[in-house]
Motif scaffolding. Structure first.
Motif, PDB file in Angstrom:
ATOM      1  N   LEU A   1       0.793  -1.225   0.000  1.00 42.03           N
ATOM      2  CA  LEU A   1       0.000   0.000   0.000  1.00 42.03           C
ATOM      3  C   LEU A   1       0.830   1.282   0.000  1.00 42.03           C
ATOM      4  CD1 LEU A   1      -2.776  -0.950   2.614  1.00 42.03           C
ATOM      5  CD2 LEU A   1      -2.888  -1.114   0.115  1.00 42.03           C
ATOM      6  N   THR A   2       2.179   1.150   0.000  1.00 43.26           N
ATOM      7  CA  THR A   2       3.022   2.359   0.144  1.00 43.26           C
ATOM      8  C   THR A   2       2.910   3.311  -1.050  1.00 43.26           C
ATOM      9  OG1 THR A   2       4.900   1.086  -0.704  1.00 43.26           O
ATOM     10  CG2 THR A   2       4.727   1.339   1.694  1.00 43.26           C
ATOM     11  N   GLY A  30       5.422   8.347   6.208  1.00 40.77           N
ATOM     12  CA  GLY A  30       6.011   9.601   6.660  1.00 40.77           C
ATOM     13  C   GLY A  30       5.027  10.755   6.597  1.00 40.77           C
ATOM     14  N   LYS A  31       4.267  10.828   5.499  1.00 46.26           N
ATOM     15  CA  LYS A  31       3.285  11.903   5.356  1.00 46.26           C
ATOM     16  C   LYS A  31       2.113  11.708   6.314  1.00 46.26           C
ATOM     17  CE  LYS A  31       4.471  12.795   0.509  1.00 46.26           C
ATOM     18  NZ  LYS A  31       3.986  12.779  -0.897  1.00 46.26           N
ATOM     19  N   LEU A  32       1.736  10.447   6.526  1.00 43.57           N
ATOM     20  CA  LEU A  32       0.629  10.149   7.438  1.00 43.57           C
ATOM     21  C   LEU A  32       0.970  10.546   8.869  1.00 43.57           C
ATOM     22  CD1 LEU A  32      -2.010   8.857   8.378  1.00 43.57           C
ATOM     23  CD2 LEU A  32      -0.893   6.604   8.231  1.00 43.57           C
ATOM     24  N   VAL A  33       2.136  10.135   9.350  1.00 44.80           N
ATOM     25  CA  VAL A  33       2.492  10.442  10.733  1.00 44.80           C
ATOM     26  C   VAL A  33       2.676  11.954  10.922  1.00 44.80           C
ATOM     27  CG1 VAL A  33       5.028  10.354  10.688  1.00 44.80           C
ATOM     28  CG2 VAL A  33       3.807   9.479  12.678  1.00 44.80           C
ATOM     29  N   GLY A  54       3.560  18.961  16.859  1.00 46.90           N
ATOM     30  CA  GLY A  54       4.862  18.383  16.519  1.00 46.90           C
ATOM     31  C   GLY A  54       5.023  18.224  15.029  1.00 46.90           C
ATOM     32  N   LYS A  55       6.030  17.468  14.641  1.00 49.75           N
ATOM     33  CA  LYS A  55       6.247  17.145  13.235  1.00 49.75           C
ATOM     34  C   LYS A  55       7.084  15.882  13.167  1.00 49.75           C
ATOM     35  CE  LYS A  55      10.317  20.125  12.787  1.00 49.75           C
ATOM     36  NZ  LYS A  55      10.943  21.224  12.011  1.00 49.75           N
ATOM     37  N   GLY A  56       7.086  15.251  12.017  1.00 54.62           N
ATOM     38  CA  GLY A  56       7.857  14.021  11.869  1.00 54.62           C
ATOM     39  C   GLY A  56       7.905  13.594  10.418  1.00 54.62           C
ATOM     40  N   GLY A  57       8.421  12.409  10.180  1.00 53.37           N
ATOM     41  CA  GLY A  57       8.549  11.882   8.827  1.00 53.37           C
ATOM     42  C   GLY A  57       9.383  10.624   8.843  1.00 53.37           C
ATOM     43  N   GLY A  58       9.592  10.056   7.669  1.00 54.75           N
ATOM     44  CA  GLY A  58      10.385   8.836   7.588  1.00 54.75           C
ATOM     45  C   GLY A  58      10.131   8.096   6.304  1.00 54.75           C
ATOM     46  N   ASP A  99       7.194   3.049   4.460  1.00 52.42           N
ATOM     47  CA  ASP A  99       6.560   1.941   5.189  1.00 52.42           C
ATOM     48  C   ASP A  99       6.590   2.114   6.704  1.00 52.42           C
ATOM     49  OD1 ASP A  99       9.351   1.669   5.110  1.00 52.42           O
ATOM     50  OD2 ASP A  99       9.207  -0.446   5.628  1.00 52.42           O
ATOM     51  N   MET A 100       7.412   3.016   7.239  1.00 49.60           N
ATOM     52  CA  MET A 100       7.441   3.231   8.690  1.00 49.60           C
ATOM     53  C   MET A 100       7.987   4.612   8.998  1.00 49.60           C
ATOM     54  SD  MET A 100       9.007   3.323  11.847  1.00 49.60           S
ATOM     55  CE  MET A 100      10.651   2.620  11.831  1.00 49.60           C
TER      56      MET A 100
END
Length: 865
Positions: free
Chosen positions: A811-812, A818-821, A830-834, A837-838
């Protein structure tokens, strides 16, 4: 004639004609903050040309090492692809400071080229400024040069800036012959290789005003520059600079190390040129970094490594060229020999880092390409690769081309321009207000022998504007004819204290220097002062004496560092204040605790010896013969102060104020040691009563700790602390294991609550009792259980929110973890990314977490539809 012979012949020719042989100055200019690197022989003589400096001679000759790889003069991109461009080169030059002028300068040049090195006169071509009839007459009538081979050009006019000294110039070209393509200067194909400029004679005869008016100088000057490599090529019968003795040996060594046959290919030339730049820059104290000079240097090194990569080099090779370079040029540049080990270590470290850089850069570039919506890689990504990871732009371009993509060069250049502006800002005066002041005065410093004195007010400034007086309550700047206040220099802070007299009381807040004037930053406490007033001056003795002790301690520290760590240690900066000292030095690894203790003991040993701090005034050359070390960033006149401590333990050039005896320092203690840049370490220390204060504070803390730990003796504290730490670790493991059990149980429950989104499963859960460490394991279990789907988990610890998102591989393409989190994290502050798949994120708004988790389902459904 090989390069060594040419160098020597030039220096001896002009020395026999009354010129002082002057050593090459550093590649880091000490008299022009607008220059990244020394790019011409005249740079070290700028003040002499402006007749602001008396060097004790009016004629000079030098062989100056130069770099042109940044700023206005940048040959970097041409290197390897032309026969005559280099980043590092040697410029031979003769100079006249108000002594001889055009006729002698042209005659000297002609005599050297024709009589000394025997160039055929029919191969020479000359250019002059369009209106310089005087130069034309000298060339044709005095020298007898063929006027048909003289070209008049509007561009033959040299300026130091928009205003100031300037004048016409005359260039001498050499014709390599009709078999080489190209035309004479002034023709459309002049930039080709047949006619090569070998010597530029600049006649500084005017002063340009702001309105462009040219006023003849009362004492015109001469500044010349000859390209040593270009003339060496002619004398050695080749037209390509890379075929001279200095380069052929280096190119052969490059081919040997990498395993290539063709030493004429551009990549081999690039590597041979760039190792010269890198090695000489390191020897002059420049270290690779991401800003300023270090930024340009890293670009040079990585460009060379990139070309090694193109040649399929296996393993580090660049640092192995230093041996060959030292053999070729060490005789003329002893600094290259003494810093050889240091150069090799830094280059090897850069090579190893570049291997990591390639991996990191390829990963980032791959992610950027995967997210592209068009066919152009954004300029900010190209710049991030280049600036943060040191990823060469040409490599990015190669990879993009393989994927039928282009680079946003305009966006990249915009980011580059911003970086250059940051680098330029860092190289300018630290105090903008000083740059604005027009202070044409000279102050006599009497503070070596006295902390008080009598002064006459020469000038006053308020808000950077000249003022006739300063009234009570005003702050401003005071310039006097004579002062005991030391002006900030060489790392030593400026003095404070007071001026007083005739009902006036003035507090001196700081003292700095502007050329030959001492600038006192003052606040008028009582009364008022006017230009011409007489005042008494008094330095704060307590602060000055503390500063003197710390300054002398830096000299002893420098000597101890070199004794313990090695001669590669050189000062890279310092700060000397009343309550502490800071010393930056070149070294490639952390100084161990044992080494620090030895260094500290050696300094204190010199203090206990209570030797005299001896000051001698001598010629600069005499001081160097005496073994004196120059301090980093300082500019010295022909007469210098030499400070000797401990019967020769420390001998340095220094204009600062110092203790009378080493015993005056009292005691020395190192507070901290840490790295501040690649290859640069920093020691912070203190002396005298400040050490006593620290010892008493530490002793007090120790006794309180003993009471809390119920330790009878200080030696028992370590045992008690060790027991507590081990007990704490066991408890942390038990808590972590319990959290994992709780989270696993919750995870099993969560899998039963999965939402079916038409074949794909969605799990969104706030895990009670879990922490950030346990979330990844629970995430993996849930992804394995659902087979195909999306998982978003959250945990709360205090006021911190931890988030993790996982997407199964199938499903990636639709949902990027990264965009979902990041979508969730933005809602909780906050903010994040990656990875697709994780990905992980954090936040600090616990109250909004439920709503943020509620938003996951519609986000996922929208991306899956």
């Amino acid at each position: 004639m090989d390069s060594r012979q040419l160098r020597q012949a030039f220096l001896e020719f002009f020395a026999s004609r009354g010129h002082q042989i002057v050593e090459s100055s550093s590649l880091v200019p000490d008299n022009d903050p607008t220059l990244l690197f020394t790019n011409a022989g005249m740079v070290q003589f700028k003040d002499a040309f402006a007749l602001r400096e008396n060097r004790g001679y009016s004629r000079a000759v030098s062989c100056q090492r130069c770099i042109r790889a940044g700023g206005k003069h940048n040959d970097l991109d041409n290197v390897g692809y032309t026969t005559r461009h280099h980043t590092f080169f040697e410029m031979l030059g003769n100079f006249s400071f108000g002594d001889y002028f055009k006729e002698e300068a042209i005659a000297f040049a002609w005599e050297f080229l024709i009589d000394e090195v025997k160039l055929p006169s029919e191969r020479l071509w000359v250019t002059i400024h369009t209106d310089d009839d005087e130069a034309f007459d000298i060339w044709t009538k005095k020298i007898g040069f063929d006027p048909a081979r003289i070209t008049r050009l509007d561009d033959n006019f040299w300026t130091m800036g928009d205003t100031g000294p300037c004048g016409p110039n005359s260039e001498i070209f050499y014709d390599h012959g009709p078999e080489i393509p190209g035309g004479p200067p002034g023709t459309p194909d002049e930039d080709m290789d047949r006619y090569v400029e070998i010597w530029n004679l600049v006649f500084t005869q005017y002063d340009r005003a702001k309105d462009g008016t040219l006023t003849p100088l009362p004492r015109p000057c001469v500044d010349t520059g000859m390209g040593m490599e270009r003339v060496a090529a002619i004398l050695q019968g080749v037209y390509d600079n890379y075929d001279i003795d200095l380069f052929v040996t280096l190119r052969d060594r490059v081919a040997e190390l990498i395993g290539v046959q063709d030493i004429r290919q551009p990549s081999v030339k690039v590597i041979a040129d760039h190792v010269r730049s890198a090695a000489f820059l390191i020897s002059d104290g420049v270290l690779p970094s991401n800003a300023g000079r270090g930024y340009v240097m890293r670009r040079i090194i990585r460009r060379a490594l990139r070309h090694g990569h193109k040649l399929q080099a296996k393993g580090p090779f660049f640092h192995k060229l230093v041996d060959t370079l030292v053999e070729l040029m060490g005789d003329n540049y002893p600094l290259l020999v003494s810093t050889k080990d240091q150069i090799e270590k830094i280059l090897l470290k850069e090579e190893k880092q570049f291997e990591v850089t390639l991996d990191q850069g390829m990963r980032l570039l791959g992610e950027a390409i995967a997210e592209l919506e068009g066919t152009e890689i954004p300029g900010e990504i190209v710049f991030k690769l280049y600036d943060t990871y040191g990823f060469p732009t040409d490599l990015t371009e190669d990879i993009a081309r393989e994927r039928d993509l282009a680079l946003d060069i305009q966006g990249f250049e915009h980011e580059m321009q911003l970086q250059k502006e940051r680098a330029r800002a860092a190289s300018k005066f630290a105090s903008n207000e000083l740059a604005e002041l027009d202070v044409d005065y000279e102050t006599t410093f009497v503070g070596y022998d006295s902390l008080d004195g009598e002064s006459t007010v020469l000038a006053l400034f308020r808000a950077d504007k000249p003022a006739e007086s300063l009234a009570e309550g005003n702050e401003g700047i005071l310039v006097v004819d004579s002062t005991p206040f030391y002006a900030e220099s060489g790392g030593q802070v400026g003095d404070t204290g007071q001026f007083f007299g005739n009902g006036v009381s003035i507090k001196v807040l700081d003292t700095v220097k502007n050329d030959k004037a001492f600038i006192h930053k003052v606040a008028v406490i009582d009364g008022s002062i006017s230009v011409g007033d007489s005042l008494s001056a008094e330095v704060d003795a307590r602060l000055r004496n503390a500063t003197r002790r710390n300054h002398s301690a830096t000299h002893l520290l420098h000597a101890a560092l070199r004794e313990v760590l090695g001669d590669h240690v050189n000062q890279r900066g310092s700060l000397v204040e009343p309550d502490r000292l800071r010393f930056d030095f070149s070294h490639f690894e952390e100084v161990t605790r044992d080494e620090l203790q030895i260094i500290e003991r050696k300094v204190n040993e010199q203090i206990r010896n209570n030797s005299d701090v001896q000051t001698d005034i001598m010629d600069l050359e005499q001081a160097k013969e005496h073994g004196a070390m120059a301090l980093f960033g300082e500019k010295y006149s022909e007469k210098v102060r030499v400070l000797t401590m401990g019967e020769g333990y420390s001998i340095e050039l220094c204009g600062g104020t110092h203790a009378n005896h080493t015993g005056d320092i009292g005691v020395f203690q190192i507070i901290d040691e840490h790295g501040i840049a690649s290859g640069v370490r920093r020691i912070e220390a203190t002396t005298g009563e400040h050490v006593i204060d620290r010892i008493q504070n530490i002793d007090s803390t120790l006794k309180e700790s003993m009471a809390l730990l119920r330790a009878d003796r200080s030696v028992d504290i370590l045992g008690k602390l060790t027991q507590l730490i081990e007990q704490n670790k066991r408890l942390e493991k038990e808590v972590s294991a319990l959290n994992m059990k709780l989270a696993s149980g919750a995870g099993n429950d969560s899998s039963n609550e999965a939402i079916d989104l038409g074949g794909a499963k969605l799990i969104v859960n706030q895990m009670e009792g879990a922490d950030a460490k346990t979330l990844p394991e629970v995430l993996d279990r849930l992804k394995n259980k659902i087979g195909s789907g999306v998982v978003v988990l959250a945990s709360v610890n205090g006021d911190k929110v931890s988030l993790i998102a996982g997407v199964t591989k199938d499903l990636t393409d639709s949902v990027h973890a990264g965009k979902l989190v990041n979508h969730v994290a933005e809602q909780v502050g906050g903010k994040g990314g990656g990875r697709p798949d994780m990905a992980r994120a954090g936040g600090n708004n616990v109250a909004d977490l439920p709503a943020a988790l509620e938003s996951v389902r519609p986000y996922v459904e929208a991306n899956l539809s």
